[in-house]
Design an enzyme around this catalytic site. Sequence first.
Site, PDB file in Angstrom:
ATOM      1  N   ARG A   1      48.476  42.530  52.564  1.00 40.69           N
ATOM      2  CA  ARG A   1      48.902  42.668  51.175  1.00 40.69           C
ATOM      3  C   ARG A   1      50.332  43.181  51.104  1.00 40.69           C
ATOM      4  O   ARG A   1      50.703  44.093  51.837  1.00 40.69           O
ATOM      5  CB  ARG A   1      47.972  43.638  50.437  1.00 40.69           C
ATOM      6  CG  ARG A   1      46.668  43.004  50.043  1.00 40.69           C
ATOM      7  CD  ARG A   1      45.688  43.995  49.500  1.00 40.69           C
ATOM      8  NE  ARG A   1      46.213  44.874  48.464  1.00 40.69           N
ATOM      9  CZ  ARG A   1      45.446  45.637  47.699  1.00 40.69           C
ATOM     10  NH1 ARG A   1      44.132  45.620  47.847  1.00 40.69           N
ATOM     11  NH2 ARG A   1      45.985  46.423  46.789  1.00 40.69           N
ATOM     12  N   ARG A  39      50.998  53.984  44.475  1.00 39.83           N
ATOM     13  CA  ARG A  39      49.607  53.693  44.065  1.00 39.83           C
ATOM     14  C   ARG A  39      48.774  54.976  44.043  1.00 39.83           C
ATOM     15  O   ARG A  39      47.928  55.164  43.174  1.00 39.83           O
ATOM     16  CB  ARG A  39      48.988  52.651  45.014  1.00 39.83           C
ATOM     17  CG  ARG A  39      49.567  51.245  44.749  1.00 39.83           C
ATOM     18  CD  ARG A  39      49.420  50.328  45.944  1.00 39.83           C
ATOM     19  NE  ARG A  39      48.054  50.012  46.269  1.00 39.83           N
ATOM     20  CZ  ARG A  39      47.652  49.542  47.447  1.00 39.83           C
ATOM     21  NH1 ARG A  39      48.534  49.333  48.413  1.00 39.83           N
ATOM     22  NH2 ARG A  39      46.391  49.269  47.656  1.00 39.83           N
TER      23      ARG A  39
HETATM   24  P1  AMP Z   1      43.632  46.922  44.028  1.00 39.63           P
HETATM   25  O1  AMP Z   1      43.382  45.656  44.772  1.00 39.63           O
HETATM   26  O2  AMP Z   1      42.458  47.376  43.219  1.00 39.63           O
HETATM   27  O3  AMP Z   1      44.171  48.013  44.922  1.00 39.63           O
HETATM   28  O4  AMP Z   1      44.781  46.599  42.967  1.00 39.63           O
HETATM   29  C1  AMP Z   1      46.063  46.167  43.376  1.00 39.63           C
HETATM   30  C2  AMP Z   1      47.058  46.334  42.229  1.00 39.63           C
HETATM   31  O5  AMP Z   1      46.647  45.525  41.113  1.00 39.63           O
HETATM   32  C3  AMP Z   1      47.168  47.748  41.666  1.00 39.63           C
HETATM   33  O6  AMP Z   1      48.055  48.570  42.397  1.00 39.63           O
HETATM   34  C4  AMP Z   1      47.680  47.464  40.246  1.00 39.63           C
HETATM   35  O7  AMP Z   1      49.050  47.124  40.255  1.00 39.63           O
HETATM   36  C5  AMP Z   1      46.908  46.193  39.881  1.00 39.63           C
HETATM   37  N1  AMP Z   1      45.601  46.501  39.260  1.00 39.63           N
HETATM   38  C6  AMP Z   1      44.359  46.239  39.764  1.00 39.63           C
HETATM   39  N2  AMP Z   1      43.391  46.653  38.918  1.00 39.63           N
HETATM   40  C7  AMP Z   1      44.037  47.195  37.864  1.00 39.63           C
HETATM   41  C8  AMP Z   1      43.601  47.819  36.673  1.00 39.63           C
HETATM   42  N3  AMP Z   1      42.281  47.977  36.392  1.00 39.63           N
HETATM   43  N4  AMP Z   1      44.541  48.277  35.802  1.00 39.63           N
HETATM   44  C9  AMP Z   1      45.863  48.127  36.044  1.00 39.63           C
HETATM   45  N5  AMP Z   1      46.358  47.566  37.156  1.00 39.63           N
HETATM   46  C10 AMP Z   1      45.455  47.098  38.069  1.00 39.63           C
END
Ligand code: AMP
Length: 216
Positions: free
Chosen positions: A161, A172
Amino acid sequence: MNLILLGPPGAGKGTQAERLVEAFGLVQLSTGDMLRAEVKSGSELGQTAQKIMDAGELVPDDLIISMISNQIDQHSDAKGVILDGFPRTTAQAEALDEMLSDKDLTMDFVIQLEVSEDTIVERISGRYSCAKCGAGYHDTFSQPAVEGTCDKCGSTEFSRRSDDNPEAVRSRLGAYRDQTAPILPFYTDKGVLQSVDGMGGMEEVFDQIKEIVAGG
Ligand code: AMP
């Protein structure tokens, strides 16, 4: 049965969601996966989301809320859903509540995976996945049985990623602390929040989750 997996990036939400899908036939709804698919497709939403994701910040609530609402509708025949990476802000948690009551659904379990920041950095910095089927691997903890070949689909292409770099990870973690951790009291007050120790191996963590789900 519907449930939410909460926890910082790298806590193991995606891994545990995959296990729950296999064991209970639920559908995994990962907002991060949905956004990465939008980025890959080059859609307008994907273009908006990409810069925000690469900076480790959160995508605006209204975009996320309508995306997840559509997905819940599309899976209305499923045995239940696992929300992975949603909700991430108080506004999303409140919108989810309203959405569920409008759709006559309930949230049965909200499970928080607790892990230390050192562990998060260690986990995130080594993780990668199969470019074809998305199966997850880790440089130290979980290599494919045959080096360079995906266990699940046999592909030899893998990817990492773009937001799994130290700078984005710091951001994050900041977003989790400032915007997501404050929703925990919302679920504590409703009496549905349960915490598991996410520091152990994936089997140990899964056993704890199974116990909660079976006990409910
Ligand atoms: P994740 O795969 O859950 O770590 O998400 C990767 C990125 O997607 C995050 O760092 C945010 O930029 C965006 N993202 C994912 N889910 C959300 C959410 N529920 N609200 C806002 N941004 C999100």
